[in-house]
Scaffold this motif. Structure first.
Motif, PDB file in Angstrom:
ATOM      1  N   MET A   1       0.859  -1.387   0.052  1.00  0.00           N
ATOM      2  CA  MET A   1       0.012  -0.004   0.067  1.00  0.00           C
ATOM      3  C   MET A   1       1.059   1.103   0.009  1.00  0.00           C
ATOM      4  O   MET A   1       1.870   1.200   0.651  1.00  0.00           O
ATOM      5  CB  MET A   1      -0.912  -0.206   1.109  1.00  0.00           C
ATOM      6  N   THR A   2       0.492   2.213  -0.724  1.00  0.00           N
ATOM      7  CA  THR A   2       1.165   3.503  -0.894  1.00  0.00           C
ATOM      8  C   THR A   2       0.517   4.692  -0.446  1.00  0.00           C
ATOM      9  O   THR A   2      -0.757   4.720  -1.090  1.00  0.00           O
ATOM     10  CB  THR A   2       1.796   3.672  -2.187  1.00  0.00           C
ATOM     11  N   VAL A   3       0.678   5.538   0.353  1.00  0.00           N
ATOM     12  CA  VAL A   3      -0.002   6.592   0.702  1.00  0.00           C
ATOM     13  C   VAL A   3      -0.083   7.938  -0.736  1.00  0.00           C
ATOM     14  O   VAL A   3       0.902   7.724  -1.234  1.00  0.00           O
ATOM     15  CB  VAL A   3       0.837   7.469   1.593  1.00  0.00           C
ATOM     16  N   PRO A   4      -1.180   8.215  -0.911  1.00  0.00           N
ATOM     17  CA  PRO A   4      -1.091   8.900  -2.194  1.00  0.00           C
ATOM     18  C   PRO A   4      -0.015  10.029  -1.997  1.00  0.00           C
ATOM     19  O   PRO A   4      -0.067  10.889  -1.038  1.00  0.00           O
ATOM     20  CB  PRO A   4      -2.499   9.371  -2.254  1.00  0.00           C
ATOM     21  N   PHE A  54       2.738  15.147  -3.660  1.00  0.00           N
ATOM     22  CA  PHE A  54       2.171  15.752  -2.588  1.00  0.00           C
ATOM     23  C   PHE A  54       2.821  17.120  -2.503  1.00  0.00           C
ATOM     24  O   PHE A  54       2.200  18.011  -2.101  1.00  0.00           O
ATOM     25  CB  PHE A  54       2.159  14.943  -1.436  1.00  0.00           C
ATOM     26  N   ALA A  55       4.155  17.065  -2.595  1.00  0.00           N
ATOM     27  CA  ALA A  55       4.721  18.385  -2.197  1.00  0.00           C
ATOM     28  C   ALA A  55       4.595  19.412  -3.312  1.00  0.00           C
ATOM     29  O   ALA A  55       4.493  20.714  -3.126  1.00  0.00           O
ATOM     30  CB  ALA A  55       6.453  18.096  -2.211  1.00  0.00           C
ATOM     31  N   TYR A  56       4.363  18.953  -4.389  1.00  0.00           N
ATOM     32  CA  TYR A  56       4.050  19.884  -5.583  1.00  0.00           C
ATOM     33  C   TYR A  56       2.402  20.867  -5.140  1.00  0.00           C
ATOM     34  O   TYR A  56       2.596  21.950  -5.499  1.00  0.00           O
ATOM     35  CB  TYR A  56       3.559  19.474  -6.852  1.00  0.00           C
ATOM     36  N   GLY A  57       1.608  19.999  -4.547  1.00  0.00           N
ATOM     37  CA  GLY A  57       0.202  20.615  -4.016  1.00  0.00           C
ATOM     38  C   GLY A  57       0.463  21.612  -3.010  1.00  0.00           C
ATOM     39  O   GLY A  57      -0.053  22.858  -3.195  1.00  0.00           O
ATOM     40  N   LEU A  72       0.750  15.623   9.108  1.00  0.00           N
ATOM     41  CA  LEU A  72      -0.080  14.442   8.743  1.00  0.00           C
ATOM     42  C   LEU A  72       0.467  13.790   7.793  1.00  0.00           C
ATOM     43  O   LEU A  72       0.339  12.369   8.028  1.00  0.00           O
ATOM     44  CB  LEU A  72      -1.516  15.076   7.965  1.00  0.00           C
ATOM     45  N   TYR A  73       1.174  14.006   6.797  1.00  0.00           N
ATOM     46  CA  TYR A  73       1.876  13.004   5.806  1.00  0.00           C
ATOM     47  C   TYR A  73       2.866  12.261   6.664  1.00  0.00           C
ATOM     48  O   TYR A  73       3.001  11.248   6.234  1.00  0.00           O
ATOM     49  CB  TYR A  73       2.440  13.691   4.668  1.00  0.00           C
ATOM     50  N   MET A 283      -3.007  18.444  -6.678  1.00  0.00           N
ATOM     51  CA  MET A 283      -2.613  17.115  -6.382  1.00  0.00           C
ATOM     52  C   MET A 283      -3.539  15.921  -7.348  1.00  0.00           C
ATOM     53  O   MET A 283      -2.984  15.209  -7.780  1.00  0.00           O
ATOM     54  CB  MET A 283      -2.788  16.895  -5.020  1.00  0.00           C
ATOM     55  N   ALA A 284      -4.820  16.399  -7.239  1.00  0.00           N
ATOM     56  CA  ALA A 284      -5.696  15.540  -7.911  1.00  0.00           C
ATOM     57  C   ALA A 284      -5.574  15.648  -9.528  1.00  0.00           C
ATOM     58  O   ALA A 284      -5.540  14.674 -10.299  1.00  0.00           O
ATOM     59  CB  ALA A 284      -7.139  15.898  -7.729  1.00  0.00           C
ATOM     60  N   GLY A 285      -5.027  16.797  -9.918  1.00  0.00           N
ATOM     61  CA  GLY A 285      -4.895  16.905 -11.433  1.00  0.00           C
ATOM     62  C   GLY A 285      -3.488  15.939 -11.880  1.00  0.00           C
ATOM     63  O   GLY A 285      -3.460  15.334 -13.021  1.00  0.00           O
ATOM     64  N   ILE A 286      -2.490  16.073 -10.903  1.00  0.00           N
ATOM     65  CA  ILE A 286      -1.247  15.204 -11.426  1.00  0.00           C
ATOM     66  C   ILE A 286      -1.692  13.729 -11.396  1.00  0.00           C
ATOM     67  O   ILE A 286      -1.390  12.845 -12.308  1.00  0.00           O
ATOM     68  CB  ILE A 286      -0.082  15.487 -10.139  1.00  0.00           C
ATOM     69  N   TYR A 287      -2.460  13.262 -10.419  1.00  0.00           N
ATOM     70  CA  TYR A 287      -2.760  11.935 -10.192  1.00  0.00           C
ATOM     71  C   TYR A 287      -3.912  11.436 -11.554  1.00  0.00           C
ATOM     72  O   TYR A 287      -3.699  10.197 -12.057  1.00  0.00           O
ATOM     73  CB  TYR A 287      -3.433  11.444  -8.897  1.00  0.00           C
TER      74      TYR A 287
END
Length: 326
Positions: A1-4, A54-57, A72-73, A283-287
């Motif tokens: 499992m990988t944290v988003p 995550f860092a980009y967002g 949190l991360y 973040m959502a756009g990158i994913y």
């Protein structure tokens, strides 16, 4: 499992323990408490080295919110690393329970920078710390080798490991309308944050399909594997043995399901204040862009982990900023 948002570099999330002490050296000294600024700095370093997407967002947030999300991360990363570590199952499950105990403790371990920063974040923002227990439960299922029969079963897992992160992040984000916002809007935002987390985790599942399979983990629902005539078997070199055209159809089908979750989860963005909206959209756009690449070329995705270039991520972030400014 990988944290988003995460990458699998083996960087520890806390300072290394003390070196072995020679015989006769006297009693070990209690570790010194970590000052709060250093605790946050440690969490920021975890994000820089382990969570490039995550860092980009979070660059788009004000410093207090950015530090809070780093805390949190960092704790989520710690839980995820326990789940992904090598070693006996019982030891990893025990380590997850230790993390749960640290979360529940009235006071954090003063020498643990992640817990120090996390507890300060919880004092400053209305974050539901209990959501981390869902993440721990999801990682425990990973360690126990859980598999999923149906899409609904997989979604339940995604809600635990990624929807929980969405709801935690929502405690840091500001909603449009400020502090006097409608409780109904908060509930709706929490539901949409949960849906966006599911979308991100389904993208992770497809991106890491081969890596997870080589580690003995299978997340795609058994119902879907049977529907497309796939087993996800591996040959001696670690390549999938299923016919490529079947695997491609399976991947595109799962990508379509993930896109439906994005369509739902992205409805969160108009509910957020400008900075939070830009951060979430980036973040959502990158994913989502990554998911499009996976669907466009399943064979390449199945051969190894795909990622976006820094330039592509920067362009997504720029569009997110422009959209939030409208």
């Amino acid at each position: 499992m990988t944290v988003p948002g995460a990458i699998p570099d083996p960087v520890p999330d806390r300072p290394p323990g003390p070196a072995l002490r020679p015989v006769g050296a006297g009693p070990a000294r209690t570790p010194a408490p970590v000052p709060l600024p250093l605790a946050y700095r440690h969490c920021e370093r975890v994000v820089r080295t382990r969570a490039r997407n995550f860092a980009y967002g979070i660059r788009l947030l004000a410093p207090p919110e950015r530090r809070a999300l780093c805390a949190l991360y960092a704790f989520a990363r710690r839980i995820d690393d326990i789940g992904d570590a090598a070693g006996p199952v019982d030891e990893r499950l025990s380590a997850l329970e230790e993390a749960r105990a640290g979360l529940r403790a009235p006071r954090p371990d003063p020498a643990d920078p992640v817990l120090v920063a996390l507890r300060d974040t919880a004092a400053r923002f209305p974050i539901p710390l209990e959501a981390f227990e869902e993440l721990i439960d999801g990682c425990a299922a990973d360690v126990a080798g859980a598999r999923y029969q149906s899409h609904d079963d997989l979604v339940g897992y995604c809600r635990e490991v990624a929807g929980s992160i969405g709801r935690l992040s929502l405690g840091v984000f500001g909603l449009a309308g400020g502090p006097g916002r409608d409780p109904g809007a908060l509930r709706r935002a929490a539901r949409l944050a949960d849906s966006l987390g599911v979308a991100l985790q389904l993208t992770n599942v497809l991106r890491d399909l081969r890596e997870d399979r080589c580690a003995g983990r299978v997340y795609l629902p058994a119902d879907d594997l049977r529907r497309f005539g796939c087993t996800l078997g591996l040959d001696a070199s670690g390549a999938f043995t299923d016919p490529p055209e079947r695997l491609a159809r399976l991947v595109r089908y799962e990508a379509g399901r993930a896109l439906a979750w994005y369509a739902e989860g992205m409805r969160l963005i108009p509910l957020l204040d400008r900075r939070s909206a830009a951060c979430t959209a980036a973040m959502a756009g990158i994913y989502r862009r990554l998911l499009a690449r996976i669907a466009a070329d399943p064979a390449r995705a199945l051969a190894g982990r795909l990622s976006l270039t820094p330039w592509a991520k920067a362009m997504v972030a720029a569009r997110a900023i422009a959209g939030a400014a409208r």
